[in-house]
Design a protein around this motif. Sequence first.
Motif, short mmCIF file in Angstrom:
data_model
loop_
_atom_site.label_atom_id
_atom_site.label_comp_id
_atom_site.label_asym_id
_atom_site.label_seq_id
_atom_site.Cartn_x
_atom_site.Cartn_y
_atom_site.Cartn_z
N PRO A 429 0.82 -1.21 0.00
CA PRO A 429 0.00 0.00 0.00
C PRO A 429 0.86 1.26 0.00
CG PRO A 429 0.07 -0.96 2.19
CD PRO A 429 0.75 -1.94 1.28
N LEU A 430 0.24 2.37 -0.35
CA LEU A 430 0.93 3.65 -0.27
C LEU A 430 1.25 3.97 1.18
CD1 LEU A 430 -1.30 5.68 -2.77
CD2 LEU A 430 1.10 5.08 -3.11
N PRO A 431 2.34 4.68 1.46
CA PRO A 431 2.67 5.05 2.84
C PRO A 431 1.56 5.88 3.48
CG PRO A 431 4.50 5.52 1.36
CD PRO A 431 3.33 5.17 0.49
N ALA A 432 1.47 5.84 4.79
CA ALA A 432 0.39 6.54 5.50
C ALA A 432 0.41 8.04 5.24
CB ALA A 432 0.52 6.26 7.00
N GLY A 437 -2.75 13.54 7.17
CA GLY A 437 -1.77 14.45 7.74
C GLY A 437 -1.43 15.62 6.83
N PRO A 438 -0.23 16.21 7.03
CA PRO A 438 0.12 17.45 6.34
C PRO A 438 0.09 17.38 4.82
CG PRO A 438 1.64 17.03 8.15
CD PRO A 438 0.79 15.81 8.02
N VAL A 439 0.56 16.26 4.22
CA VAL A 439 0.58 16.17 2.76
C VAL A 439 -0.84 16.14 2.21
CG1 VAL A 439 1.19 14.67 0.81
CG2 VAL A 439 2.85 15.08 2.63
N GLY A 450 8.13 24.32 1.75
CA GLY A 450 9.21 23.43 1.34
C GLY A 450 8.68 22.12 0.80
N SER A 451 9.56 21.13 0.75
CA SER A 451 9.25 19.82 0.19
C SER A 451 9.15 18.78 1.31
CB SER A 451 10.35 19.43 -0.80
OG SER A 451 10.04 18.20 -1.43
N TRP A 452 8.28 17.82 1.14
CA TRP A 452 7.96 16.86 2.20
C TRP A 452 9.12 15.92 2.49
CZ3 TRP A 452 4.91 16.38 6.12
CH2 TRP A 452 4.69 15.14 6.72
N ASN A 453 9.46 15.82 3.77
CA ASN A 453 10.43 14.86 4.27
C ASN A 453 9.68 13.85 5.13
OD1 ASN A 453 12.38 13.42 5.78
ND2 ASN A 453 13.82 15.13 5.70
N PRO A 454 9.52 12.61 4.63
CA PRO A 454 8.72 11.64 5.39
C PRO A 454 9.36 11.20 6.69
CG PRO A 454 9.72 10.61 3.47
CD PRO A 454 10.00 12.07 3.36
N ARG A 455 10.67 11.39 6.83
CA ARG A 455 11.34 11.00 8.07
C ARG A 455 11.07 12.01 9.19
NH1 ARG A 455 16.75 7.57 7.63
NH2 ARG A 455 16.22 6.27 5.84
N THR A 456 11.16 13.28 8.85
CA THR A 456 10.91 14.32 9.86
C THR A 456 9.44 14.70 9.94
OG1 THR A 456 11.30 16.14 8.30
CG2 THR A 456 13.22 15.26 9.48
#
Length: 813
Positions: A429-432, A437-439, A450-456
């Motif tokens: 599946p696609l990541p949560a 959330g924000p995205v 800015g650009s999405w950082n899935p880790r932070t």
Amino acid sequence: MSARLSAVEAALPGSNFYIRKVAVCGAGVMGAQIAAHCVNAGVPVVLFDLSAKDGDKSAIAKKAIAQLKKLSPAPLGTPELGDLITAANYADDLGLLTQCDIVIEAIAERLDWKRELYHRLAPAIKPGAIIASNTSGLSITSLSQALPEPLRHRFCGVHFFNPPRYMNLVELIPTADTDSVLLDQLETFLVAQLGKGVVRARDTPNFVGNRIGVFGILSVFAQADRFGLPYELVDELTGTRLGRAKSGTFRTADVVGLDTLAHVVRTMQDQLTDDPFHAHFKVPPVVAALIEKGALGQKTGAGFYRKQGKAILRIDPATQEYIPADAKIDEGVAAILAEHDAAKRLKALRESAHPQAQFVWAVLRDGFHYSAVHLADIADTARQVDQAMAWGFGHALGPFEIWQAAGWQQVAGWIADDIKAGKALSSTPLPAWVGSGPVWEAQGVQTAAGSWNPRTQKFEPRSALPVYQRQIGAPRQVGEPSTLHETVVFENEAIKCWTLPAPHPRDVLILSFKTKMHTLSPDVVRGIAHAVDLAEASFKALVIGQLSEPFSAGADLKAMMPAFAAGGVAAVEPIEREMQEMVLRLRYAQVPVVAALAGMALGGGCELSVHCAKRVAHFETYIGLVEVGIGVIPGAGGMSYCARRAAQLQAEGAPDAPLLAYLKKFALAVASAQVSKSALDARHIGYLLPSDTVVMNRYELLYVAVREAWALAESGWRPPMAQTFPVAGRDGAATLKAQLLNMKVGGFISDYDFVVAEKVAHVICGGDVDPGSMVDEAWMLALEREAFLGLLGNPKTQERIAGILKTGKPVRN
């Protein structure tokens, strides 16, 4: 002078970092071409390779340097630059490493060979030097372990894409030990000095570009097989119609080399065993079969495609025979791909029952799916994935940009539905973060923040390195606001006059053209004169430059032809005269005018630029007076410039030498419609002066040009005074015509080419006058007008112009 530092000296930060010389270890295809691009940028290079068994021990490196001068596309800006590369071998010349501030290892993709070389190099490496491996996917951390521990903080991966001169992308891959300051210094060097687009990647197999790009190729292979589409049709569907390289997928594989593609695929197959898409990481049987029989693509003359005479054949995977490549795209699918609205385009592709449309949707969906699943593994932000695909694979938009432009939430639902229905290449599946959330709330991964950082789990801004503050007009990602913030002084349908905000000089006016290919229509010509008036009245200097390429493709033939059709040659004469008056207006303006050149500067674009006070040119600038191709001569001061410049060169060089010795190169360049192969080549031809500035990064062009113009103004610049100059006269023209006759007899030019070239010789030599006669610009411009208009009235010239307008290709009549 005392050796002790003063208090002021001691307090200085001492943070400047200079690259005085680069060592490239490995004189294979990539190593030699990396060395070539360094000398293109004016950086001295030592090119190392193994010692030759017999004779000159540096013979391997020397052979590679000699080969650089023969390759096409040319790795070198001019062939002579190859002589500036120092050939070396590991046995005798390791002492040269003490002079090098960067050591780039670029040998074959073998972990054991690279480690062995590091053991050999380490004792000789200069203290403080940066050490980097050019690898397409090997573990940088594993490679670093072969270096002594004190050197590991100075080591990283630096992955140039092939060919290094032309491919913008360079991936920078640190290890956990890499010094962040050194990494910033290397990125600054790559961006400003070598003109590259840098993406920082995580130390995972194939990094960012090849990880996403090669998966995309494998997806195309899989989906083409699923939908039963032939290779030439797939290339049509995955080429420019999809915003990708013209060569599509299979032609691109041929260019890259099928053996190279197979190597990268096997790296994924061997090292990414836990990837949920791993079932598709295998060399397709057709590729394996082609490699087996030595058909590796372009370098062997056959791969997916083979040229037979003028015909292009493609491999039939069933029979392994080459057959005509004649499949055509469906008109309905072509219409869908031509739709500008991304949301409508993707919706139509997904809902269409046509297999070609279903194929395109499947390829795009696979790219979205894979990029989302692996973003956190391979990069810090979504921006880096999109930039890698744009800079390394020639995609107009990266996967996240296309997804966001088409509607993040809608496309996410479509992908999820296809995964559930078993249509995707993986059931993962696609990541949560995609669906909540924000995205999800921002409806995309790129925002003003800015650009999405899935880790932070944050939107992160672009790099704050000072080198990026020099970039004006660099592309932004979809969803990212412009940072240009220009002030428009004047604008109409043809031109825009504008200024940059502080801290840029506010008193430098910038002029940009709005026509297609930035051609010089009558309205643009009048706009240039208006911009000079504005600059003289209210500014210190004027820069003519575009935010996108090209600088100018020359005169707007389409705009000129209605006047010709209505009133013949006489109706064009005022347009021709207005062009000549415009270039003189630039030459004698009371403020310095600087041309900022990038891409093509052809015909009138070249004539405009040579009449400016100065030129700042991107390295990849292709300048030429090409009018003979449409059956006329340059008519906007080009001939006048060539004659005047030849006289200047004679006066500066050997006044006793014949003027024709200096004029000949200009005459032959014009008569053959020669276009420079780089800015340095343009300097060699004479369209750029030795004092003109060449920049390596396209997006630093306006930054430098504005400051050059401002500096000219602040230094008390004055326009040149009109003067007479000697011309070669009828004797010079006769000599040139004899050479042209030899070219005609030898079959190098057609009969009508000879007629046009004779006019070039007549005008560039100043007409029917004695050798050494003194003439002025008015005399030369009158000769230009007469010859230009005379040729325009010839039916063969009209045939050439009609042909170029209809097909875009020159007619040889």
